[in-house]
Design a protein around this motif. Structure first.
Motif, mmCIF file in Angstrom:
data_model
loop_
_atom_site.group_PDB
_atom_site.id
_atom_site.type_symbol
_atom_site.label_atom_id
_atom_site.label_comp_id
_atom_site.label_asym_id
_atom_site.label_seq_id
_atom_site.Cartn_x
_atom_site.Cartn_y
_atom_site.Cartn_z
ATOM 1 N N PHE A 205 97.703 -22.001 -11.574
ATOM 2 C CA PHE A 205 97.556 -21.353 -12.739
ATOM 3 C C PHE A 205 98.253 -21.904 -13.798
ATOM 4 C CE2 PHE A 205 96.763 -17.999 -9.422
ATOM 5 C CZ PHE A 205 95.661 -17.398 -9.807
ATOM 6 N N ALA A 206 99.273 -22.482 -13.755
ATOM 7 C CA ALA A 206 99.864 -23.272 -14.907
ATOM 8 C C ALA A 206 99.240 -24.223 -15.381
ATOM 9 C CB ALA A 206 101.191 -23.651 -14.258
ATOM 10 N N SER A 207 98.221 -24.992 -14.495
ATOM 11 C CA SER A 207 97.484 -26.026 -14.750
ATOM 12 C C SER A 207 96.105 -25.801 -15.646
ATOM 13 C CB SER A 207 97.164 -27.176 -13.497
ATOM 14 O OG SER A 207 96.441 -26.544 -12.937
ATOM 15 N N GLY A 208 95.677 -24.484 -15.288
ATOM 16 C CA GLY A 208 94.561 -24.025 -15.698
ATOM 17 C C GLY A 208 93.319 -24.129 -14.591
ATOM 18 N N LEU A 209 93.640 -24.781 -13.490
ATOM 19 C CA LEU A 209 92.693 -24.872 -12.279
ATOM 20 C C LEU A 209 92.188 -23.351 -12.135
ATOM 21 C CD1 LEU A 209 90.993 -26.320 -10.480
ATOM 22 C CD2 LEU A 209 92.996 -26.320 -8.945
ATOM 23 N N ASP A 210 92.990 -22.455 -11.625
ATOM 24 C CA ASP A 210 92.796 -21.091 -11.332
ATOM 25 C C ASP A 210 93.113 -20.225 -12.868
ATOM 26 O OD1 ASP A 210 92.378 -21.843 -8.850
ATOM 27 O OD2 ASP A 210 94.357 -21.376 -8.256
ATOM 28 N N ILE A 211 92.085 -19.389 -12.825
ATOM 29 C CA ILE A 211 92.022 -18.529 -14.135
ATOM 30 C C ILE A 211 92.670 -17.112 -13.812
ATOM 31 C CG2 ILE A 211 90.611 -17.630 -16.121
ATOM 32 C CD1 ILE A 211 88.761 -19.936 -15.487
ATOM 33 N N ALA A 212 93.524 -16.476 -14.482
ATOM 34 C CA ALA A 212 94.030 -15.319 -14.344
ATOM 35 C C ALA A 212 93.161 -14.104 -14.887
ATOM 36 C CB ALA A 212 95.534 -15.134 -14.460
ATOM 37 N N ARG A 213 92.542 -13.415 -14.091
ATOM 38 C CA ARG A 213 91.677 -12.271 -14.542
ATOM 39 C C ARG A 213 91.811 -11.123 -13.494
ATOM 40 N NH1 ARG A 213 86.939 -16.279 -15.401
ATOM 41 N NH2 ARG A 213 87.626 -16.692 -13.289
ATOM 42 N N PRO A 214 91.806 -9.868 -14.262
ATOM 43 C CA PRO A 214 91.597 -8.758 -13.222
ATOM 44 C C PRO A 214 90.450 -8.781 -12.273
ATOM 45 C CG PRO A 214 91.282 -8.040 -15.350
ATOM 46 C CD PRO A 214 91.648 -9.340 -15.569
ATOM 47 N N VAL A 215 90.329 -8.285 -11.379
ATOM 48 C CA VAL A 215 89.188 -8.026 -10.428
ATOM 49 C C VAL A 215 88.196 -7.081 -11.177
ATOM 50 C CG1 VAL A 215 89.778 -6.244 -9.085
ATOM 51 C CG2 VAL A 215 88.159 -7.870 -8.122
ATOM 52 N N SER A 216 88.479 -6.347 -11.880
ATOM 53 C CA SER A 216 87.790 -5.407 -12.606
ATOM 54 C C SER A 216 86.890 -6.149 -13.786
ATOM 55 C CB SER A 216 88.672 -4.246 -13.532
ATOM 56 O OG SER A 216 89.398 -5.189 -14.399
ATOM 57 N N ARG A 217 87.397 -7.266 -14.064
ATOM 58 C CA ARG A 217 86.738 -7.959 -15.047
ATOM 59 C C ARG A 217 85.183 -8.458 -14.404
ATOM 60 N NH1 ARG A 217 88.640 -11.725 -18.958
ATOM 61 N NH2 ARG A 217 90.397 -10.465 -18.879
ATOM 62 N N LEU A 218 85.289 -8.909 -12.982
ATOM 63 C CA LEU A 218 84.121 -9.303 -12.206
ATOM 64 C C LEU A 218 83.067 -8.059 -12.031
ATOM 65 C CD1 LEU A 218 81.913 -11.336 -10.884
ATOM 66 C CD2 LEU A 218 83.789 -11.111 -8.848
ATOM 67 N N ALA A 219 83.680 -7.082 -11.557
ATOM 68 C CA ALA A 219 83.328 -5.781 -11.209
ATOM 69 C C ALA A 219 82.296 -5.225 -12.641
ATOM 70 C CB ALA A 219 84.011 -4.672 -10.667
ATOM 71 N N ASP A 220 83.033 -5.325 -13.664
ATOM 72 C CA ASP A 220 82.411 -4.744 -15.006
ATOM 73 C C ASP A 220 81.191 -5.745 -15.545
ATOM 74 O OD1 ASP A 220 84.135 -2.831 -15.245
ATOM 75 O OD2 ASP A 220 85.612 -3.759 -16.477
ATOM 76 N N ALA A 221 81.430 -7.088 -15.208
ATOM 77 C CA ALA A 221 80.462 -7.993 -15.598
ATOM 78 C C ALA A 221 79.188 -7.471 -14.775
ATOM 79 C CB ALA A 221 80.854 -9.218 -15.186
ATOM 80 N N LEU A 222 79.132 -7.474 -13.476
ATOM 81 C CA LEU A 222 78.357 -7.298 -12.627
ATOM 82 C C LEU A 222 77.494 -5.842 -13.050
ATOM 83 C CD1 LEU A 222 79.903 -8.217 -9.278
ATOM 84 C CD2 LEU A 222 77.933 -9.396 -10.275
ATOM 85 N N THR A 223 78.178 -4.896 -13.321
ATOM 86 C CA THR A 223 77.602 -3.675 -13.704
ATOM 87 C C THR A 223 76.643 -3.855 -15.043
ATOM 88 O OG1 THR A 223 79.302 -2.515 -12.942
ATOM 89 C CG2 THR A 223 78.263 -1.219 -14.361
ATOM 90 N N GLU A 224 77.678 -4.640 -16.063
ATOM 91 C CA GLU A 224 76.583 -4.723 -17.246
ATOM 92 C C GLU A 224 75.507 -5.571 -16.975
ATOM 93 O OE1 GLU A 224 79.835 -6.529 -19.360
ATOM 94 O OE2 GLU A 224 81.045 -4.728 -19.851
ATOM 95 N N ALA A 225 75.463 -6.445 -16.113
ATOM 96 C CA ALA A 225 74.270 -7.307 -15.737
ATOM 97 C C ALA A 225 73.062 -6.459 -15.004
ATOM 98 C CB ALA A 225 74.734 -8.503 -14.900
#
Length: 279
Positions: A205-225
């Motif tokens: 996460f410090a290097s930026g390889l992994d991105i810190a986001r809540p799982v709700s971000r993906l759930a909301d994106a799927l709903t919006e799509a």
């Protein structure tokens, strides 16, 4: 007819530097913690964690994570696509055990696709109509509209820069009634300052390889799509303790890879299965 494809025939997607380095010439799948060529933390429910772990246990955990996702994606009899396929071993497992009509493996890294074609050369030769590998980004898939019955991704979404674009592309390439199943690690909803805390605990996460986001971000994106029946389920209890036990063979307590378990115990990070269907 599907073919194995050639990434040189397609416009190359932009690869973030951290992803390029991690999955490039060094070949992350050759690192001992990723035994067997899969690159995931594993689903350890069927493994006895009270005894000494073997390489066979580790490989089973990696294969079982795929099985857990494929059970949710339901590829039997349909056309499936895996986003972030790596060496393509999950595609081969799906073909062997789940009976899809055909599978396309997509990965953003050309070196990974070269390895996938090599690792699956016999299968590509024997069943060219059922398996292909394609160079592409999760946010801009080089695939046709409504081409697939299900789309799945195993431990790759933590690298996707734009979850909304990924969700829109998933909706585009799936037919009506298609299924999506994604598993990866995300921050826990309500955790204070998760990005800062994870960067202090985990180098990825410090290097930026992994991105810190809540799982709700993906759930909301799927709903919006346009997806319906969007569900997020924690599978952390089946992932983190086993992953830490396996890491303990090579890493001492307090070293950064062992902090995945700590991040879970501190309720900053968890591992989720996210599913949805397209009306």
């Amino acid at each position: 007819m599907l073919s194995s494809g050639d990434p040189t025939e397609q416009s190359a997607p932009v690869v973030r530097p951290e992803v390029w380095e991690t999955y490039g010439p060094a070949d992350l799948s050759a690192v001992p913690v990723f035994a067997g060529g899969f690159i995931n933390f594993g689903y350890w429910k069927a493994v006895d964690l009270e005894r000494s772990l073997s390489q066979a246990d580790r490989i089973r955990s990696e294969r079982d994570l795929y099985r857990h996702v494929l059970d949710a994606a339901a590829p039997e009899g349909g056309r499936a696509v895996e986003i972030g396929c790596g060496l393509g071993l999950g595609c081969a497992l799906a073909l062997e055990e789940y009976g899809p009509t055909a599978i396309t493996g997509v990965d953003i890294h050309p070196h990974q696709l070269q390895r996938a074609r090599k690792a699956n050369s016999a299968l590509l030769e024997a069943q060219p109509h059922r398996l292909r590998f394609v160079l592409g980004a999760a946010e801009d898939l080089p695939l046709g509209d409504g081409e697939f019955d299900c789309l799945y991704s195993v431990e790759a979404a933590q690298h996707f820069p734009d979850l909304s674009a990924f969700a829109r592309e998933a909706a585009r390439v799936l037919r009506p009634g298609g299924r999506v199943a994604v598993t990866s690690f995300f921050t826990v909803g309500g955790a204070p300052e998760p990005a800062r805390r994870l960067a202090g605990l985990l180098d990825s996460f410090a290097s930026g390889l992994d991105i810190a986001r809540p799982v709700s971000r993906l759930a909301d994106a799927l709903t919006e799509a346009g997806f319906a029946d969007v569900r997020t389920v924690s599978i952390g209890p089946q992932v983190w303790p086993g992953w830490d036990r396996w890491l303990s063979r090579l890493w001492a307590p307090g070293t950064w890879p062992r902090n995945f378990l700590a991040a879970w115990e501190q309720q900053i990070l968890d591992y989720y299965l996210v599913t949805a269907s397209l009306p």
